[in-house]
Scaffold this motif. Structure first.
Motif, mmCIF file in Angstrom:
data_model
loop_
_atom_site.group_PDB
_atom_site.id
_atom_site.type_symbol
_atom_site.label_atom_id
_atom_site.label_comp_id
_atom_site.label_asym_id
_atom_site.label_seq_id
_atom_site.Cartn_x
_atom_site.Cartn_y
_atom_site.Cartn_z
ATOM 1 N N ASN A 192 0.751 -1.319 0.019
ATOM 2 C CA ASN A 192 0.244 -0.329 -0.351
ATOM 3 C C ASN A 192 0.733 1.146 -0.267
ATOM 4 O O ASN A 192 0.749 1.962 0.763
ATOM 5 C CB ASN A 192 -0.809 -0.098 1.643
ATOM 6 N N LEU A 193 2.509 1.150 -0.903
ATOM 7 C CA LEU A 193 2.845 2.578 -0.383
ATOM 8 C C LEU A 193 2.048 3.104 -1.987
ATOM 9 O O LEU A 193 1.455 2.592 -2.451
ATOM 10 C CB LEU A 193 4.193 1.829 -1.006
ATOM 11 N N PRO A 194 2.466 4.940 -1.661
ATOM 12 C CA PRO A 194 1.966 5.178 -2.982
ATOM 13 C C PRO A 194 2.164 5.458 -4.276
ATOM 14 O O PRO A 194 3.421 5.236 -4.317
ATOM 15 C CB PRO A 194 2.445 6.882 -2.167
ATOM 16 N N SER A 195 1.400 5.448 -5.575
ATOM 17 C CA SER A 195 2.180 5.448 -6.758
ATOM 18 C C SER A 195 3.531 5.808 -6.920
ATOM 19 O O SER A 195 3.025 6.812 -6.346
ATOM 20 C CB SER A 195 0.910 5.492 -7.329
ATOM 21 N N PRO A 196 3.147 5.901 -7.989
ATOM 22 C CA PRO A 196 4.840 5.864 -8.434
ATOM 23 C C PRO A 196 4.625 7.444 -8.360
ATOM 24 O O PRO A 196 5.505 8.422 -8.585
ATOM 25 C CB PRO A 196 5.520 5.568 -9.545
ATOM 26 N N TYR A 197 3.826 8.372 -9.199
ATOM 27 C CA TYR A 197 3.223 9.593 -9.442
ATOM 28 C C TYR A 197 3.192 9.639 -8.107
ATOM 29 O O TYR A 197 3.679 11.609 -8.352
ATOM 30 C CB TYR A 197 2.109 9.130 -10.132
ATOM 31 N N GLU A 198 2.704 9.409 -6.903
ATOM 32 C CA GLU A 198 2.405 10.022 -6.038
ATOM 33 C C GLU A 198 2.922 10.363 -5.042
ATOM 34 O O GLU A 198 3.892 11.484 -4.383
ATOM 35 C CB GLU A 198 1.337 9.297 -5.077
ATOM 36 N N SER A 199 4.078 9.417 -5.670
ATOM 37 C CA SER A 199 5.446 9.323 -4.659
ATOM 38 C C SER A 199 6.294 10.337 -5.692
ATOM 39 O O SER A 199 7.473 11.112 -4.583
ATOM 40 C CB SER A 199 6.056 7.966 -4.940
ATOM 41 N N ILE A 200 6.125 10.329 -6.604
ATOM 42 C CA ILE A 200 7.529 11.635 -7.506
ATOM 43 C C ILE A 200 6.635 13.675 -7.062
ATOM 44 O O ILE A 200 7.315 13.952 -6.436
ATOM 45 C CB ILE A 200 7.586 11.259 -9.156
ATOM 46 N N ASN B 120 7.615 -2.229 4.074
ATOM 47 C CA ASN B 120 7.145 -3.830 5.630
ATOM 48 C C ASN B 120 7.178 -4.676 4.917
ATOM 49 O O ASN B 120 6.477 -5.591 5.524
ATOM 50 C CB ASN B 120 5.558 -3.642 6.406
ATOM 51 N N ARG B 121 7.594 -4.895 3.952
ATOM 52 C CA ARG B 121 6.902 -6.232 3.102
ATOM 53 C C ARG B 121 9.566 -6.624 3.101
ATOM 54 O O ARG B 121 9.617 -7.570 2.727
ATOM 55 C CB ARG B 121 7.357 -6.269 1.912
ATOM 56 N N HIS C 50 11.867 -0.282 9.365
ATOM 57 C CA HIS C 50 11.571 1.176 9.579
ATOM 58 C C HIS C 50 13.030 2.558 9.488
ATOM 59 O O HIS C 50 13.511 3.027 10.341
ATOM 60 C CB HIS C 50 11.379 0.533 11.270
ATOM 61 N N TRP C 51 13.307 2.135 7.975
ATOM 62 C CA TRP C 51 14.115 3.441 7.446
ATOM 63 C C TRP C 51 13.195 4.493 7.127
ATOM 64 O O TRP C 51 14.788 5.750 6.551
ATOM 65 C CB TRP C 51 14.989 2.482 6.872
ATOM 66 N N GLY C 52 12.273 4.285 6.875
ATOM 67 C CA GLY C 52 10.997 5.373 6.333
ATOM 68 C C GLY C 52 11.622 6.793 7.112
ATOM 69 O O GLY C 52 11.479 6.740 8.025
ATOM 70 N N MET C 53 11.710 7.668 6.130
ATOM 71 C CA MET C 53 11.348 8.890 6.722
ATOM 72 C C MET C 53 9.652 9.337 6.505
ATOM 73 O O MET C 53 8.929 9.780 6.730
ATOM 74 C CB MET C 53 12.091 10.128 5.965
ATOM 75 N N LEU C 54 9.143 8.380 5.720
ATOM 76 C CA LEU C 54 7.750 8.753 5.677
ATOM 77 C C LEU C 54 7.020 7.229 6.026
ATOM 78 O O LEU C 54 7.367 5.880 5.765
ATOM 79 C CB LEU C 54 7.344 8.505 4.104
ATOM 80 N N HIS C 55 5.892 7.562 6.524
ATOM 81 C CA HIS C 55 4.852 5.535 6.312
ATOM 82 C C HIS C 55 4.286 5.200 5.627
ATOM 83 O O HIS C 55 4.834 6.210 4.160
ATOM 84 C CB HIS C 55 4.000 6.404 7.254
#
Length: 443
Positions: A15-23, A303-304, A313-318
């Motif tokens: 459930n990560l944001p899509s590539p478009y949303e991520s960029i 999480n995978r 748990h290295w992310g700056m974002l959830h």
């Protein structure tokens, strides 16, 4: 080379944001550079027209094929770089990820193919007039045999005698850089009694002088980087520059993973950014005044990922794209301008007893195969679970798996076993055997 902070855009999460949303997110938080673990065409297309510099990766599985035939290198460049360059600002092609490591087989086919693959990619880029894309590979700190003090550093002997001279000759000849994963967290957490946390977090209150070089160090990252530079110089290469392919600090971890918390992660990354975005490049004591391209690990919690709890748990974002903590990648925000962070409560190693149990979120359908696998590895692990034995009851796959996981972990933990079992288990301070019918007679 860019002094703007980069991030590792990993995608091993649900459930990560899509590539478009991520960029869009990365543009909004002013990410200067992105490192990909592949050359995903959707992401590279979406980055077209942005000013974000990009590092793409040739997967390890492709190295033998590319290294054995220049036409394969040409094909890879034609398929993965030319459709996007120059509209997408690709600046690095990293051939493989930690192929060179302390456990490598120096005579293995992949290891022997690495430098030829790098040469093939560079030649194909040059043939197509692509001149400002550097070719390199990613190393881990385990390639360095002796790190402290930095001036004593050498590469592992088998690596030093085989692949490293060829690799460094290529990097030097093409004016490229050596990418290194540099994690002060791992160095500190492995020895928190003798390494100061303040030193690991750029606190600036402690200095160490290298007795061999006389150089003075104010932080652990600089020590680690310079240990690589000194090791490179011992092989006869004096002007090779470094880039940081991954660095960061985990925001959470297993019970026995000391110092993995939001306070330390935010402190480390904020101070790292302030150092790397200084208007006058700071470099390191050994290489002052140089820009060090730096990619923080990572954009998201993933999480995978398998392995210890810190891996996720290295992310700056959830995973939903919201920040785990406030961060300014430009380095313009003063440390004093951030809101207070939650206090760190695990900066001292946990001394109590620990067990391993089935994680509460696990689907029971996934347990029988894992249980069978663990029991097949070591006969003694599941002996007490046999019918009529002390820990047979309750007859529950969750109980049997918890017992097996904990039994196996207790026996092999000193040899590097972790309480994960492909994400099915977690550490606990409560003895799982207390929930068996024959309480106290099991694990």
């Amino acid at each position: 080379m860019s002094g703007k902070i980069g991030v590792n855009y990993g995608r091993e999460g649900d459930n990560l944001p899509s590539p478009y949303e991520s960029i869009q997110i990365m543009k909004s938080i002013k990410v200067g550079q992105i490192k990909l673990n592949d050359s995903n065409p959707e992401i590279l297309t979406l980055l077209s027209g942005t000013k974000i510099h990009v590092a793409v990766t040739v997967p390890n599985d492709d190295i033998i094929r590319i290294g054995s035939n220049d036409s394969m290198a040409e094909q890879w460049v034609r398929n993965n770089i030319l459709p996007h360059y120059p509209d997408t600002m690709i600046r690095f092609v990293l051939v493989g990820d930690r192929v060179v490591n302390s456990n490598m087989d120096v005579n293995g086919t992949m290891e022997q193919s690495l430098v030829p693959a790098m040469r093939g990619i560079k030649s194909a880029l040059t043939a197509h007039g692509v001149k400002n894309v550097k070719v390199s590979t990613t190393l881990g700190m385990d390639v360095v045999q002796t790190r402290f003090p930095p001036s004593n550093s050498t590469f592992q002997s088998d690596i030093s005698d085989s692949v490293m001279p060829k690799l460094l000759k290529f990097v030097n000849g093409t004016k490229s850089v050596v990418f290194v994963d540099v994690y002060p967290y791992f160095a500190w957490s492995a020895n928190p009694t003798n390494i100061s946390l303040d030193f690991a977090l750029f606190g600036g209150n402690i200095t160490h002088t290298d007795p061999g070089s006389g150089l003075v160090y104010t932080n652990l990252l600089d020590q680690m980087l310079d240990s690589v530079t000194f090791a490179i110089e011992k092989l006869g290469f004096r002007n090779i520059r470094l880039a940081i392919s991954r660095t960061g600090w985990p925001t959470a971890g297993d019970i026995d993973q000391v110092g993995a918390n939001i306070y330390n992660a935010a402190t480390y990354n904020r101070n790292l950014i302030r150092k790397m975005t200084s208007k006058q490049p700071l470099g390191t004591p050994k290489s002052p005044g140089l820009i060090i391209p730096t990619f923080i690990s990572s954009l998201y919690d993933e999480n995978r990922k398998i392995g210890p709890e810190t891996e996720r748990h290295w992310g700056m974002l959830h995973t939903n794209g919201t920040p785990v903590y406030e961060i300014d990648l430009t380095g313009n925000r003063k440390i004093s301008e951030y809101k207070p962070l939650p206090p760190a409560i695990n900066n001292v190693p946990y001394k109590g007893k620990l067990w391993c149990e089935v994680a509460p979120w696990v689907n029971e359908m996934s347990l029988p195969a894992a249980l069978s696998n663990v029991c097949s590895i070591d006969n003694e692990t599941c002996a007490a679970l046999a019918p009529g034995k002390d820990c047979y009851e309750p007859v529950s796959v969750v109980w049997h798996a918890s017992y097996a996981f904990s039994s196996y972990w207790a026996k092999f933990r000193s040899q590097g076993a972790i309480c994960s079992f492909n994400g099915l288990a977690r550490e606990t301070t409560v003895d799982p055997s207390k929930f068996s019918v024959n309480s106290g007679s099991g694990q």
